[in-house]
Design a protein around this motif. Structure first.
Motif, PDB file in Angstrom:
ATOM      1  N   THR A  42      44.398  48.527   9.633  1.00 25.15           N
ATOM      2  CA  THR A  42      45.080  47.325   9.749  1.00 25.15           C
ATOM      3  C   THR A  42      43.563  46.356  10.253  1.00 25.15           C
ATOM      4  O   THR A  42      42.646  45.191  10.550  1.00 25.15           O
ATOM      5  N   ILE A  46      41.114  43.592   8.899  1.00 20.38           N
ATOM      6  CA  ILE A  46      41.338  42.045   9.986  1.00 20.38           C
ATOM      7  C   ILE A  46      39.343  41.248  10.220  1.00 20.38           C
ATOM      8  O   ILE A  46      39.239  40.711  10.201  1.00 20.38           O
ATOM      9  N   PHE A  47      38.903  43.263  10.929  1.00 21.15           N
ATOM     10  CA  PHE A  47      37.846  42.686  11.631  1.00 21.15           C
ATOM     11  C   PHE A  47      36.773  42.216   9.975  1.00 21.15           C
ATOM     12  O   PHE A  47      36.035  41.153  10.450  1.00 21.15           O
ATOM     13  N   TYR A  50      38.069  39.341   8.293  1.00 21.94           N
ATOM     14  CA  TYR A  50      38.043  37.381   9.424  1.00 21.94           C
ATOM     15  C   TYR A  50      37.526  36.846   8.613  1.00 21.94           C
ATOM     16  O   TYR A  50      38.340  35.570   8.516  1.00 21.94           O
ATOM     17  N   ASP A  51      36.139  36.706   8.594  1.00 18.96           N
ATOM     18  CA  ASP A  51      35.338  35.685   8.121  1.00 18.96           C
ATOM     19  C   ASP A  51      35.906  35.206   7.051  1.00 18.96           C
ATOM     20  O   ASP A  51      35.934  33.713   6.873  1.00 18.96           O
ATOM     21  N   PHE A  53      38.869  34.908   5.619  1.00 15.65           N
ATOM     22  CA  PHE A  53      39.925  34.400   6.187  1.00 15.65           C
ATOM     23  C   PHE A  53      40.246  33.293   6.308  1.00 15.65           C
ATOM     24  O   PHE A  53      40.282  31.893   6.216  1.00 15.65           O
ATOM     25  N   ASN A  54      38.867  32.566   7.697  1.00 15.82           N
ATOM     26  CA  ASN A  54      38.926  31.975   8.160  1.00 15.82           C
ATOM     27  C   ASN A  54      38.014  30.885   7.476  1.00 15.82           C
ATOM     28  O   ASN A  54      38.616  29.250   7.179  1.00 15.82           O
ATOM     29  N   THR A  86      45.456  38.134   1.049  1.00 16.29           N
ATOM     30  CA  THR A  86      46.242  37.407   1.627  1.00 16.29           C
ATOM     31  C   THR A  86      47.140  38.420   0.996  1.00 16.29           C
ATOM     32  O   THR A  86      47.672  39.198   1.281  1.00 16.29           O
TER      33      THR A  86
ATOM     34  N   CYS B  20      40.686  26.624  12.267  1.00 19.90           N
ATOM     35  CA  CYS B  20      39.430  27.345  12.314  1.00 19.90           C
ATOM     36  C   CYS B  20      38.639  26.506  11.832  1.00 19.90           C
ATOM     37  O   CYS B  20      38.012  25.746  10.816  1.00 19.90           O
TER      38      CYS B  20
END
Lengths: 426, 418
Positions: A42, A46-47, A50-51, A53-54, A86, B20
């Motif tokens: 997990t 996420i690591f 992350y970008d 998603f952001n 997602t 964000c």
């Protein structure tokens, strides 16, 4: 597996809720190795993402804010990838929650918990077929679903020549493109006339090609015909030549003033030149004839194959009952052939609905119509092409593409549901 | 959740999502350009050369000359001109584009709207020597988008076995049609692809028609002159040529070339891209001449300028501009012409082939196609109008209807909707 004492205080609901962060529920269940592995995965997920998603979600909502820096097209792409990820993550979370709940229940009842090793072996055995399907599914996602979503997204933006990335950022316009299509007179008139020709074209050309193929297949299959193989080979020839070569040759042959059909056939015989390329009516006739010529060999091959599987006994039995030729054809041959080929015939209709090659290569949708921007033989797909690549109306082209997609899908679903083979499959 | 909770939680999610996003301090400053100096001199510049063997040979030689002079290596990627824009639009913002790319002037408006080309500033010395009008053809909304490299327009090719002298007036042209046309035997006095607006334009313009009104280099796209009295008169001339049978319908480039190569046509309107093929087949009987005159004025043909454009996202905009200017100077233009045989956009270049004379003369009267993006709404409908005119529809009615259609399309394109 060893006996385990039941743990009355253990709460399956809590275990399941804790697994919203995959791993914690498993740790609560005292599956230390599994829990920490899941936590690690997990965290890594996420690591790494992350970008994406952001940027992705931000981009999908704003479509960018700085003209010349933010490229809305790239942002939309990242947004779709973020949505994919997602969905994937949600499925994984759901599965771990289910797993945590199940294991917690086993704890409560004091059942033995299979070790990670046993579980892995079990899921390998059970999941192997899924594993093999996975690359195909992933490819499908990338090659089909992604472009499809991209097109759908574009249809709700204001992407045209005067508002193009990277200089400008796009913005959401909701259903404005669809509203324009229905309300601005030039769009509406063109859309309706193109749509009606598309439907006439699809139905007439495809039905004729199927009818011709059926007729020829039944004749060639007759016992009295000799040299069957040779005849079949000859009849399948049009299929063997690349269609765009044939179409370009036909376009030259049908030319009003210089083509062979007029100068060698109609003028010497009837002293009359048919305006094949300048009169909409004759252009449509020519197109339908060419499509019948190009399309019948495939259906013919299909029918020939099926006809050979029709048992002679049935015809003999019919003869005993005194059935006529027509009756034998209607009650034995036709149902048998159509039953087996229905799905492929439907594909023929769908294919002609989007038969861009023929329309574009023959006459580029011409001849023109007074007061209309699409030509008289433009079908929806060729109109979309000229909108997107000649007039840079990207979002309108996407909107019409969606309508095309819906029409074809509706048609296919309707036909599949009616066709016998589909019912049988259930 | 209770009912009132839904909108609130949705708002919360939206707030989080829009809060964000990327960090953009200093992003805008990075796009500023610096002048070319020794300090910011790059090691190499990357250019996309049209995917054509002769062009590649020419630019390899020119690139080596540039390296000898400045020490900057020129890296060449072969890339078809027609595909360059699409790739530029996607790759350039991401930093994947070349420093220079190659496009015709009619794409300038669209390129500017997409923000792909840098605004080029040339010194007066640098501006000198290009053919008249070529720099204007590359200027959109006051910004120069490219450095002219090659020009093209069409003129008259004629076959001396049929015509000893080229027609110099439109009356002579018509007389040739009357004398030599025998449509039944596929023999024609003169031919042009009249359904293409590119070739039909001189007829409209000769009597007073125009595409967009011009005011000091700016086009007024609301003022379309394709249905005024002059345009109607020109359209009627075209219609007469069709009705008299001098011009056949449904003529396309293949048929026109075929007939001319057979030696059954006296003269054709065509471009320098056909010089090689025509010359091989017709040999010494092939000659070129400018288009005939109408009421004493030369007919103006449509023309195009191909240009080197600087990628607006390039890190070396100033040096790339230097390279573009170098690649189109007299010496480089000569190398370009000797390999590619396309007419360079330099006045001083010596074209040592008499077949180019007609084109050079015609170039003085060429009208470089408007570079505003709205012009893309003109070609299709006007092509259709030419078809209706050839079929004998009322010229004024057709043209008025077509201009209305063009106006509608320009509005639909999104012009001025910002």
């Amino acid at each position: 597996m060893k006996e385990v004492a039941p743990m009355k205080n253990h709460n399956p609901k809590l275990a399941s809720m804790l697994s919203i962060v995959p791993g914690i529920g498993q740790l609560y269940n005292r599956q230390w190795l599994k829990g920490s592995l899941l936590l690690l995965v997990t965290a890594a997920f996420i690591f790494v993402f992350y970008d994406i998603f952001n940027m992705g979600y931000w981009g999908l909502f704003t479509l960018g804010t700085l003209d010349g820096v933010d490229d809305s097209r790239v942002l939309i792409g990242q947004g779709i990838v973020a949505v994919f990820l997602t969905v994937f993550a949600a499925i994984m979370v759901f599965l771990t929650m289910k797993d945590a709940r199940r294991v917690a229940k086993m704890r409560v009842e004091g059942e033995a918990i299979p070790s990670l090793r046993e579980r892995t072996k079990h899921s390998w055995d059970k999941g192997f077929p899924y594993l093999l399907v996975l690359p195909g599914l992933a490819l499908l996602l990338l090659a089909v679903v992604f472009p499809l979503l991209y097109m759908i997204v574009l249809a709700f933006t204001d992407y045209n020549l005067f508002n193009s990335p990277p200089r400008n950022v796009l913005s959401w316009v909701g259903f404005q493109n669809f509203i324009d299509l229905a309300t601005i007179p030039i769009w509406r008139q063109t859309f309706i006339s193109v749509l009606s020709w598309t439907i006439v074209w699809t139905v007439v050309a495809t039905t004729l090609q199927i009818a011709l193929a059926l007729f020829l297949a039944v004749i060639v299959n007759d016992k009295r015909i000799k040299y069957k193989k040779l005849i079949r080979t000859v009849l399948i020839l049009p299929w063997a030549v690349p269609s765009f070569v044939t179409i370009l040759i036909f376009a030259a042959m049908f030319n009003d003033g210089f083509g062979a059909i007029n100068s060698d056939l109609f003028v010497p015989l009837f002293d009359f030149a048919v305006p094949w390329l300048s009169d909409p009516f004759y252009t449509r006739i020519a197109l339908i004839m060419i499509q019948v010529w190009l399309g019948f060999p495939f259906v013919f091959a299909l029918f020939t194959g099926i006809l050979q599987s029709v048992s002679d006994d049935w015809y003999e039995a019919a003869d005993m009952d005194g059935a006529s030729r027509v009756q034998k054809f209607r009650f034995i041959t036709l149902p048998h052939v159509l039953f087996a080929t229905a799905p492929l015939l439907i594909m023929q209709y769908a294919g002609n609905f989007n038969n861009f090659n023929l329309i574009y290569l023959f006459n580029e949708g011409g001849p023109p119509v007074r007061g209309q921007s699409a030509g008289s033989t433009d079908i929806l797909i060729s109109w979309v092409y000229s909108l997107a690549f000649e007039n840079s109306q990207y979002s309108m082209a996407a909107a019409i593409s969606i309508i095309i997609g819906i029409l074809v899908a509706l048609f296919a679903v309707f036909q599949f549901r009616r066709s016998a083979s589909f019912k049988e499959d259930r | 959740m209770k009912k009132w909770q839904y909108p609130i939680s949705t708002m919360a999610v939206l707030a989080v999502l829009s809060a964000c996003g990327p960090d953009r301090e200093g992003v805008m400053e990075e796009l500023e350009t610096e002048p070319a100096t020794e300090e910011n001199k790059p090691e190499s510049l990357h250019i996309w050369v049209n995917d054509d063997e002769r062009e590649l040979v020419a630019y390899r030689e020119i690139g080596e000359n540039f390296e000898r002079e400045t020490g900057i290596e020129v890296r060449i990627t072969p890339f078809s001109m027609g595909d360059q824009l699409e790739a530029m639009s996607l790759d350039a913002p991401a930093g994947g584009g070349p420093d220079l790319f190659y496009q015709p002037n009619d794409m300038v408006g669209s390129i500017t709207l997409q923000g792909l080309a840098a605004d080029i500033e040339l010194t007066p010395e640098q501006e000198a020597g290009y053919l008249d009008g070529t720099l204007d053809a590359l200027t959109y909304e006051g910004e120069l988008a490219g450095v002219p490299a090659a020009v093209e327009t069409y003129a008259l090719f004629y076959n001396t076995e049929i015509l000893s002298e080229p027609p110099t007036t439109i009356e002579e042209l018509e007389a040739i049609g009357e004398e030599y046309t025998n449509a039944g035997a596929n023999e024609f006095g003169f031919l042009l692809e009249s359904k293409e607006m590119y070739f039909a334009y001189p007829f409209y313009e000769a009597y007073g028609g125009y595409i967009f009104a011009e005011d000091g280099g700016d086009y007024d796209t609301l003022d379309i002159g394709l249905a005024n009295d002059g345009a109607v008169e020109g359209g009627e001339v075209l219609q007469r040529f069709h009705q008299e049978g001098y011009l056949p319908q449904n003529l396309n480039a293949d048929i026109l070339n075929g007939l001319f190569l057979d030696g059954s046509v006296g003269a054709v309107f065509s471009g320098p891209w056909n010089i090689a093929e025509y010359g091989e087949n017709l040999g010494d009987s092939l000659k070129t001449a400018p288009l005939p005159t109408v009421n004493g004025n030369p007919m103006r043909s449509l023309g195009g300028v191909k240009a080197w454009m600087v990628n607006g996202y390039s890190e070396h905009i100033s040096w790339a501009t230097e390279l573009a200017v170098f690649m189109t100077n007299d010496e480089s233009a000569q190398i370009f012409f000797e390999n590619k045989r396309e007419i360079p956009a330099r006045a001083e270049v010596n074209l040592d082939d008499e077949l180019y004379e007609g084109f050079q003369e015609q170039l003085e009267h060429a009208y470089f196609m408007p570079n505003v993006p709205e012009v893309s709404a003109v070609w299709g409908p006007m092509g259709d109008a030419n078809v209706f005119i050839s079929q004998g529809h009322d010229v004024r009615e057709v043209l008025e209807e077509t201009v209305e259609l063009i106006e509608d399309e320009i509005q639909i394109m999104g012009a001025g909707r910002e």
